[in-house]
Design a protein around this motif. Structure first.
Motif, PDB file in Angstrom:
ATOM      1  N   VAL A   1      28.445  -2.137  46.870  1.00 36.20           N
ATOM      2  CA  VAL A   1      27.621  -1.220  46.707  1.00 36.20           C
ATOM      3  C   VAL A   1      26.365  -1.834  45.709  1.00 36.20           C
ATOM      4  O   VAL A   1      26.564  -2.531  44.644  1.00 36.20           O
ATOM      5  CB  VAL A   1      28.298  -0.340  45.562  1.00 36.20           C
ATOM      6  N   THR A   2      25.233  -1.487  46.243  1.00 35.30           N
ATOM      7  CA  THR A   2      24.113  -2.060  45.660  1.00 35.30           C
ATOM      8  C   THR A   2      23.068  -1.123  45.085  1.00 35.30           C
ATOM      9  O   THR A   2      23.334   0.036  45.445  1.00 35.30           O
ATOM     10  CB  THR A   2      23.283  -3.003  46.805  1.00 35.30           C
ATOM     11  N   PRO A   3      22.106  -1.476  44.280  1.00 33.77           N
ATOM     12  CA  PRO A   3      21.140  -0.732  43.913  1.00 33.77           C
ATOM     13  C   PRO A   3      20.198  -0.313  45.161  1.00 33.77           C
ATOM     14  O   PRO A   3      20.396  -1.004  46.124  1.00 33.77           O
ATOM     15  CB  PRO A   3      19.980  -1.417  43.083  1.00 33.77           C
ATOM     16  N   ALA A   4      19.641   0.993  45.089  1.00 35.24           N
ATOM     17  CA  ALA A   4      19.006   1.739  46.283  1.00 35.24           C
ATOM     18  C   ALA A   4      17.973   0.680  46.745  1.00 35.24           C
ATOM     19  O   ALA A   4      17.794   0.394  48.180  1.00 35.24           O
ATOM     20  CB  ALA A   4      18.576   3.122  46.164  1.00 35.24           C
ATOM     21  N   ILE A   5      17.160   0.067  45.856  1.00 34.13           N
ATOM     22  CA  ILE A   5      16.052  -0.539  46.310  1.00 34.13           C
ATOM     23  C   ILE A   5      16.252  -1.954  46.919  1.00 34.13           C
ATOM     24  O   ILE A   5      15.437  -2.614  47.510  1.00 34.13           O
ATOM     25  CB  ILE A   5      15.080  -0.561  45.027  1.00 34.13           C
ATOM     26  N   THR A   6      17.415  -2.570  46.618  1.00 31.95           N
ATOM     27  CA  THR A   6      17.819  -3.792  46.987  1.00 31.95           C
ATOM     28  C   THR A   6      18.667  -3.913  48.339  1.00 31.95           C
ATOM     29  O   THR A   6      19.125  -4.961  48.785  1.00 31.95           O
ATOM     30  CB  THR A   6      18.491  -4.709  45.917  1.00 31.95           C
ATOM     31  N   ARG A   7      19.078  -2.650  49.049  1.00 36.43           N
ATOM     32  CA  ARG A   7      19.932  -2.654  49.937  1.00 36.43           C
ATOM     33  C   ARG A   7      19.607  -3.386  51.087  1.00 36.43           C
ATOM     34  O   ARG A   7      20.457  -4.239  51.441  1.00 36.43           O
ATOM     35  CB  ARG A   7      20.210  -1.051  50.084  1.00 36.43           C
ATOM     36  N   LEU A   8      18.453  -3.382  51.383  1.00 35.95           N
ATOM     37  CA  LEU A   8      18.179  -4.289  52.680  1.00 35.95           C
ATOM     38  C   LEU A   8      18.068  -5.476  52.304  1.00 35.95           C
ATOM     39  O   LEU A   8      18.596  -6.604  52.980  1.00 35.95           O
ATOM     40  CB  LEU A   8      16.641  -3.747  53.032  1.00 35.95           C
ATOM     41  N   ALA A   9      17.552  -6.313  51.069  1.00 33.00           N
ATOM     42  CA  ALA A   9      17.701  -7.691  50.583  1.00 33.00           C
ATOM     43  C   ALA A   9      18.956  -8.046  50.437  1.00 33.00           C
ATOM     44  O   ALA A   9      19.218  -9.201  50.947  1.00 33.00           O
ATOM     45  CB  ALA A   9      16.819  -7.469  49.300  1.00 33.00           C
TER      46      ALA A   9
END
Length: 337
Positions: A92-100
């Protein structure tokens, strides 16, 4: 509509009320934007042990807070990893870093027999946080949310209203609480069930300003501000989340070297002595009258009664006691506080 200001904005009191609800009663907010990356396969445990700083060899149902480190010990990602079954994990990641974060995983896949899938759209997440969060869940679910059955850092499958859900007992606001993961098509129903059940409890709907002010009071780091790929995990104060006694993982050598040579900087938490000024980030930090750094993040601590900031301070060759023995000031728009 927002009215922006360097002083108290027109939403300040609204956010303060939400903050108090989470600290003193119970609040609910939408975290469906979380990035959710499913990692599964026969090598899932070994692969995540290689990519993550923490130990992923945990029992099913355990949630692990960890970082993806680069070879310099810098923090590429700040995530939780939940073990859903023997061969399946959920990152589970922060929304803005999901792709990274997903790209980082794929980049280091190598010969590991693992499938990586973005399942973000499949599940919504509602967070119920505060001293009365357990009481709220007990009103809508027959399951047991006690410490014995669902201690901090664990998950369980539950019934809630007419839906099935998975609850993760973790918190970014520093209070008792659960993140409720539900299939997207049942999200509105579960929201309505929780909202209705909380009506006579004073349940308050909250937003991200509340989350930011609560997390900074607890000193929780914000990825992209307080921790980045250029910040060493030990200097960020996150050494507790790194297990160097497990097999080789990315960044292990850099962590061991830093343990041997010592820290060049420490991330400190500052609370202003004046209750009026606000902090955002980038305000200069003065140590014994000299500028030594700047705040990486800042917000108002409504429970503490003043603005709070985090920032790195150089400390090469110094003990923690020596660092704390100094006098510190923050430059707020030209005024030292």
């Amino acid at each position: 509509a927002y009215e922006y200001s360097w002083k108290r904005q027109n939403w300040f009191e609204n956010s303060a009320a939400e903050h108090r609800a989470v600290r003193e009663n119970v609040g609910m907010y939408d975290m469906a934007s979380f990035g959710k990356i499913r990692v599964e396969g026969r090598d899932a445990e070994a692969f995540l042990n290689y990519v993550c700083g923490a130990d992923m060899s945990v029992s099913v149902g355990k949630i692990v807070y960890t970082q993806f480190l680069n070879k310099r010990g810098g923090i590429e990602a700040d995530v939780t990893v939940s073990r859903l079954s023997e061969a399946v994990y959920l990152v589970v990641t922060p929304a803005i870093t999901r792709l990274a974060d997903q790209t980082w995983l794929r980049r280091h896949l190598g010969d590991f027999n693992v499938v990586i899938t973005d399942v973000t759209a499949g599940e919504a997440v509602l967070a119920g946080m505060g001293p009365n969060a357990r009481a709220l869940l007990q009103k809508v679910s027959p399951n047991d949310f006690s410490n014995a059955v669902n201690p901090f850092g664990t998950l369980q499958q539950i019934e809630i209203g007419m839906a099935q859900a998975r609850v993760h007992r973790v918190s970014y606001v520093g209070e008792l609480g659960w993140e409720v993961y539900i299939s997207s098509e049942m999200a509105a129903h579960v929201f309505e069930a929780l909202h209705e059940a909380g009506a006579d409890m004073g349940l308050k709907l909250c937003g991200m300003h509340m989350m930011d002010s609560c997390r900074i009071e607890k000193g929780f780091r914000h990825f992209g501000h307080d921790i980045t790929c250029e910040d060493h995990v030990l200097e960020a104060g996150l050494g507790f989340a790194v297990k160097v006694d497990k097999p080789a993982f990315i960044g292990r050598d850099a962590v061991l070297k830093k343990k041997e040579t010592g820290l060049n900087a420490r991330l400190l938490q500052f609370k202003l002595v004046d209750a009026e000024p606000l902090l955002y980030h980038n305000e200069p930090v003065l140590r014994d009258g000299e500028i030594v750094g700047y705040l990486s993040s800042g917000a108002y601590g409504h429970t503490l009664g003043a603005a709070v900031g985090l920032g790195y301070v150089p400390c090469k060759g110094e003990s923690m006691a020596e660092v704390l023995a100094s006098s510190y000031e923050i430059d707020v728009a030209g005024v030292l506080v």
